[in-house]
Write a protein that holds these residues in place. Structure first.
Motif, PDB file in Angstrom:
ATOM      1  N   ILE B 220       4.760   4.853  11.430  1.00 15.75           N
ATOM      2  CA  ILE B 220       3.459   4.413  10.947  1.00 15.75           C
ATOM      3  C   ILE B 220       3.514   4.486   9.431  1.00 15.75           C
ATOM      4  N   VAL B 221       3.467   3.326   8.797  1.00 11.23           N
ATOM      5  CA  VAL B 221       3.636   3.277   7.352  1.00 11.23           C
ATOM      6  C   VAL B 221       2.298   3.452   6.642  1.00 11.23           C
ATOM      7  N   GLU B 222       1.256   2.893   7.255  1.00 12.05           N
ATOM      8  CA  GLU B 222      -0.033   2.946   6.587  1.00 12.05           C
ATOM      9  C   GLU B 222      -1.164   2.924   7.612  1.00 12.05           C
ATOM     10  N   THR B 223      -2.181   3.747   7.364  1.00 14.91           N
ATOM     11  CA  THR B 223      -3.388   3.648   8.187  1.00 14.91           C
ATOM     12  C   THR B 223      -4.582   3.623   7.240  1.00 14.91           C
ATOM     13  N   GLY B 224      -5.674   3.074   7.713  1.00 10.13           N
ATOM     14  CA  GLY B 224      -6.849   3.064   6.850  1.00 10.13           C
ATOM     15  C   GLY B 224      -7.939   2.218   7.454  1.00 10.13           C
ATOM     16  N   ASP B 225      -9.110   2.237   6.799  1.00 11.78           N
ATOM     17  CA  ASP B 225     -10.182   1.378   7.303  1.00 11.78           C
ATOM     18  C   ASP B 225      -9.859  -0.055   6.882  1.00 11.78           C
ATOM     19  N   PRO B 226     -10.357  -1.041   7.636  1.00  8.72           N
ATOM     20  CA  PRO B 226      -9.945  -2.431   7.409  1.00  8.72           C
ATOM     21  C   PRO B 226     -10.166  -2.906   5.978  1.00  8.72           C
ATOM     22  N   LYS B 227     -11.270  -2.483   5.377  1.00  9.45           N
ATOM     23  CA  LYS B 227     -11.594  -2.987   4.037  1.00  9.45           C
ATOM     24  C   LYS B 227     -10.490  -2.650   3.036  1.00  9.45           C
ATOM     25  N   THR B 228     -10.160  -1.367   2.934  1.00 12.26           N
ATOM     26  CA  THR B 228      -9.096  -0.991   1.998  1.00 12.26           C
ATOM     27  C   THR B 228      -7.751  -1.510   2.456  1.00 12.26           C
ATOM     28  N   PHE B 229      -7.565  -1.518   3.754  1.00 14.36           N
ATOM     29  CA  PHE B 229      -6.276  -1.956   4.290  1.00 14.36           C
ATOM     30  C   PHE B 229      -5.970  -3.393   3.870  1.00 14.36           C
ATOM     31  N   PHE B 230      -6.966  -4.255   4.014  1.00 15.32           N
ATOM     32  CA  PHE B 230      -6.722  -5.663   3.690  1.00 15.32           C
ATOM     33  C   PHE B 230      -6.765  -5.932   2.186  1.00 15.32           C
ATOM     34  N   GLU B 231      -7.686  -5.220   1.493  1.00 17.00           N
ATOM     35  CA  GLU B 231      -7.871  -5.559   0.083  1.00 17.00           C
ATOM     36  C   GLU B 231      -6.939  -4.799  -0.854  1.00 17.00           C
ATOM     37  N   ALA B 232      -6.645  -3.559  -0.453  1.00 15.46           N
ATOM     38  CA  ALA B 232      -5.785  -2.789  -1.349  1.00 15.46           C
ATOM     39  C   ALA B 232      -4.757  -1.982  -0.567  1.00 15.46           C
ATOM     40  N   PRO B 233      -3.821  -2.682   0.060  1.00 15.60           N
ATOM     41  CA  PRO B 233      -2.800  -1.936   0.796  1.00 15.60           C
ATOM     42  C   PRO B 233      -1.978  -1.079  -0.171  1.00 15.60           C
ATOM     43  N   ARG B 234      -1.692   0.124   0.253  1.00 17.98           N
ATOM     44  CA  ARG B 234      -1.049   1.069  -0.663  1.00 17.98           C
ATOM     45  C   ARG B 234       0.452   0.834  -0.750  1.00 17.98           C
ATOM     46  N   THR B 235       1.048   0.436   0.368  1.00 16.60           N
ATOM     47  CA  THR B 235       2.510   0.298   0.332  1.00 16.60           C
ATOM     48  C   THR B 235       2.927  -1.148   0.120  1.00 16.60           C
ATOM     49  N   GLU B 236       4.064  -1.282  -0.531  1.00 14.47           N
ATOM     50  CA  GLU B 236       4.610  -2.615  -0.820  1.00 14.47           C
ATOM     51  C   GLU B 236       4.925  -3.364   0.479  1.00 14.47           C
ATOM     52  N   ARG B 237       5.480  -2.612   1.455  1.00 11.35           N
ATOM     53  CA  ARG B 237       5.892  -3.192   2.739  1.00 11.35           C
ATOM     54  C   ARG B 237       4.701  -3.817   3.464  1.00 11.35           C
ATOM     55  N   CYS B 238       3.603  -3.095   3.419  1.00  4.91           N
ATOM     56  CA  CYS B 238       2.393  -3.555   4.103  1.00  4.91           C
ATOM     57  C   CYS B 238       1.824  -4.784   3.397  1.00  4.91           C
ATOM     58  N   LYS B 239       1.869  -4.742   2.069  1.00  2.80           N
ATOM     59  CA  LYS B 239       1.351  -5.874   1.280  1.00  2.80           C
ATOM     60  C   LYS B 239       2.130  -7.143   1.604  1.00  2.80           C
ATOM     61  N   GLN B 240       3.455  -6.996   1.617  1.00  4.34           N
ATOM     62  CA  GLN B 240       4.323  -8.133   1.964  1.00  4.34           C
ATOM     63  C   GLN B 240       3.956  -8.713   3.333  1.00  4.34           C
ATOM     64  N   PHE B 241       3.814  -7.794   4.286  1.00 11.24           N
ATOM     65  CA  PHE B 241       3.533  -8.226   5.650  1.00 11.24           C
ATOM     66  C   PHE B 241       2.209  -8.982   5.721  1.00 11.24           C
ATOM     67  N   LEU B 242       1.194  -8.415   5.055  1.00 16.26           N
ATOM     68  CA  LEU B 242      -0.122  -9.064   5.081  1.00 16.26           C
ATOM     69  C   LEU B 242      -0.074 -10.426   4.406  1.00 16.26           C
ATOM     70  N   ASP B 243       0.627 -10.489   3.276  1.00 13.72           N
ATOM     71  CA  ASP B 243       0.777 -11.782   2.590  1.00 13.72           C
ATOM     72  C   ASP B 243       1.377 -12.809   3.534  1.00 13.72           C
ATOM     73  N   GLN B 244       2.411 -12.354   4.261  1.00 12.78           N
ATOM     74  CA  GLN B 244       3.093 -13.258   5.178  1.00 12.78           C
ATOM     75  C   GLN B 244       2.168 -13.801   6.257  1.00 12.78           C
ATOM     76  N   ILE B 245       1.465 -12.894   6.941  1.00 11.43           N
ATOM     77  CA  ILE B 245       0.686 -13.387   8.075  1.00 11.43           C
ATOM     78  C   ILE B 245      -0.638 -14.012   7.650  1.00 11.43           C
ATOM     79  N   LEU B 246      -1.124 -13.669   6.467  1.00  9.97           N
ATOM     80  CA  LEU B 246      -2.396 -14.264   6.050  1.00  9.97           C
ATOM     81  C   LEU B 246      -2.185 -15.586   5.322  1.00  9.97           C
ATOM     82  N   SER B 247      -0.921 -15.887   4.951  1.00 10.83           N
ATOM     83  CA  SER B 247      -0.671 -17.093   4.157  1.00 10.83           C
ATOM     84  C   SER B 247      -0.783 -18.370   4.983  1.00 10.83           C
ATOM     85  N   HIS B 248      -0.776 -18.255   6.322  1.00 14.97           N
ATOM     86  CA  HIS B 248      -0.922 -19.500   7.077  1.00 14.97           C
ATOM     87  C   HIS B 248      -2.129 -19.505   8.009  1.00 14.97           C
TER      88      HIS B 248
END
Ligand SMILES: Nc1ncnc2c1ncn2[C@@H]1O[C@H](COP(=O)(O)OP(=O)(O)OP(=O)(O)O)[C@@H](O)[C@H]1O
Ligand SMILES: [Mg+2]
Lengths: 307, 248
Positions: B220-248
């Motif tokens: 488990i790399v990151e946990t959090g409430d959806p707001k912070t999770f989506f808007e300000a992910p703390r880890t680089e790995r999570c940010k990359q992943f979100l960028d990937q799946i939200l880009s399409h």
């Protein structure tokens, strides 16, 4: 030929197929014996004839060989034939009863052997493998002899020949049934059993209500095969004296001295039994599939229109 | 009395498939009524986490408690836990040889000992709820994917679980059928069901999740409430992943 087929299309397929096969076999038997006589120039016979240079002498024994057939010993139109036929056909019950009992036992035993075969536990799986490998390498005839003549010495019980036959047939077949069941169960996707467990079913309930009903549909043709095989193999039980179909044929030949006619009838008897079994299995298959895929294609438009 | 027992508790859970370390020190605390959405790249162990909760997979190390009951080899405990946990699979896993109604009533009748008529009543009410009562007598194969998944949800609910697990419930569906399934899941969330959902449907996550969990390589790399999770992910790995799946 297509015309004949059309004519019979409406009649039950069972009757048509049986008649067609019986006629075909009869025709082949007769043709086989009249064939030499009817041989045209250019055949092997012709070569022989040329060498011997006596075509009439060569043709004669061929003709008389055909005339030697004495179908009346099994003809339903003579008194003697009817008596003999009845004697032969009376063995059907023994053959069928023995095969059916053996089939039922071997299905139960096969299932009990198949279940450890799909376990995660290695020792359990090896019991399955050992049983299957060991039992299926015993030839049936020695097994029948061993059960009838050998087993009483150590077991202290004497089977009569009927139960010895049932036992040997069932034992020998159970290894094959086990493999059929194992393959059938393993062909059902793992998700089915998992879904069963998640709605609270126990292992055996999952088997009973989720996995087996689906597996049975898939293995039905294979089970039908085993049944047909069992009926044929039951002929071997004649060696220990059970008066089933084959034994009766052998006994009749001793008094009538007519092997061809009587064995032909014997083969036809097996043929008819196995054709009936085959049709029964097909019918079952259709019936089970009707609850399933067949209905799907028929009602698909309805499913779409209610969307 | 205040509910203090967490619905699901995972403490230092580890699991191996042979030599492959699939779950590494998983810690997760889910309280009753909480909605948790798990996401992460393929092969990160999301399904395995969810499947450990109802013992479809066995963990080798650590502790899992469901509603205070500890998962062990004890069959009674496993049965008791499965009684409280419903599961919806990516591939529906409906029973193809049974009708829709029988799919729903099999568990209640055989596992719970409900009478046929009680089970039928309960099942019909649930089919109403997932809006396909008219399909009750059909075989699953006759339904569309979206309908099948709704039947699967109803089948789980028919056991009246306290917790519902969803493993990518919409991944096998055609796009036009995804929303009908998500709608049913949203309703369930509004009613206060405890839910653990593996999904990449971020719209659903934003609406329904109390907690987001991001997994990668068995951790488990990151946990959090959806707001912070989506808007300000703390880890680089999570940010990359979100960028990937939200880009399409
Ligand atoms: N029964 C098994 N035996 C061996 N390895 C397995 C088994 N099940 C899963 N794995 C492996 O464990 C890892 C995690 O699998 P898991 O299904 O939990 O991933 P996931 O995050 O759900 O991925 P996906 O998004 O593809 O569903 C994968 O690398 C997978 O190959
Ligand atoms: Mg998965």
């Amino acid at each position: 030929m297509p015309l004949v087929m059309n004519q019979f299309q409406k009649t039950p397929r069972l009757v048509f197929r049986m008649l067609a096969t019986v006629v075909l076999v009869m025709a082949l038997v007769l043709a086989g014996f009249s064939g030499a006589e009817a041989n045209d120039p250019g055949s092997n016979l012709e070569v022989v004839v040329d060498v011997v240079e006596d075509s009439s002498a060569q043709a004669k024994p061929e003709k008389s060989r055909f005339e030697n057939l004495r179908w009346y010993v099994v003809s339903p139109f003579t008194e003697q034939g009817r008596t003999n036929l009845k004697f032969l056909i009376d063995g059907t019950w023994s053959t069928l009863l023995m095969s059916m009992l053996a089939l039922m036992i071997s299905i139960v035993v096969g299932l009990l052997i198949a279940i450890p075969g799909i376990a995660k536990n290695k020792p359990l799986r090896s019991t399955n493998v050992i049983y299957v490998e060991f039992v299926r390498s015993i030839p049936l005839l020695p097994l029948i002899l061993w059960v009838y003549y050998g087993l009483p010495e150590i077991a202290g019980i004497q089977f009569n020949y009927f139960w010895a036959g049932v036992f040997a047939l069932a034992l020998s077949d159970s290894a094959f049934e086990a493999e059929i069941f194992r393959a059938g169960i393993q062909s059902i996707p793992k998700g089915q059993a998992e879904a069963g467990r998640t709605v609270g079913l126990t292992y055996f309930q999952t088997m009973r209500y989720v996995v087996m009903p689906q597996a049975i549909r898939r293995i039905l043709p294979a089970l039908g095969n085993q049944f047909a095989y069992m009926v044929k193999m039951s002929a071997l039980v004649s060696v220990i004296g059970l008066q089933e179909l084959t034994r009766r044929a052998n006994e009749l030949i001793v008094t009538e001295y007519r092997a061809l006619e009587i064995y032909t009838i014997l083969i036809l008897e097996y043929l008819v039994i196995i054709l009936i079994i085959g049709q029964g299995v097909r019918w079952l298959e259709r019936k089970l599939n009707d609850d399933n895929e067949d209905v799907l294609s028929k009602t698909k438009p309805v499913a779409n229109s209610t969307e | 009395m205040i509910e203090t027992v967490p619905a699901i508790e995972m403490i230092d859970v580890n699991k191996w498939f042979g030599d492959f370390h699939v779950l590494k020190d998983i810690n997760l605390n889910i309280s009753a009524g909480e909605r948790v959405v798990i996401c992460g790249p393929s092969g990160s162990g999301k399904s395995t986490v969810v499947r450990c909760i109802n013992r479809l997979e066995k963990h080798e190390k650590g502790t899992i408690r469901v509603d205070g009951m500890q998962l062990s080899n004890n069959r009674k405990a496993i049965a008791a836990i499965r009684n409280e946990v419903g599961m919806v699979f990516q591939q529906f896993n409906l029973f193809p040889h049974l009708t829709v109604l029988e799919n729903l009533t099999l568990g209640p009748i055989k596992a719970r000992g409900l009478s046929q008529s009680d089970a039928d009543t309960r099942a019909m009410a649930l089919l109403e709820r997932v809006r396909i009562p008219e399909q009750a007598d059909k075989k699953p194969g006759q339904l569309s994917g979206g309908q099948q998944q709704r039947v699967a949800i109803a089948r789980s609910l028919c056991m009246e679980p306290k917790i519902m697990l969803f493993d990518e419930p919409t991944s096998a569906l055609d796009p036009e059928m995804i929303s009908e399934v998500l709608e049913v899941m949203l309703e369930l969330a509004e009613e206060g069901m405890t839910m653990v959902v593996v999904t990449h449907e971020m719209g659903f996550a934003r609406k329904a999740a109390d907690t987001m969990v991001f997994m990668d390589e068995g951790k488990i790399v990151e946990t959090g409430d959806p707001k912070t999770f989506f808007e300000a992910p703390r880890t680089e790995r999570c940010k990359q992943f979100l960028d990937q799946i939200l880009s399409h």
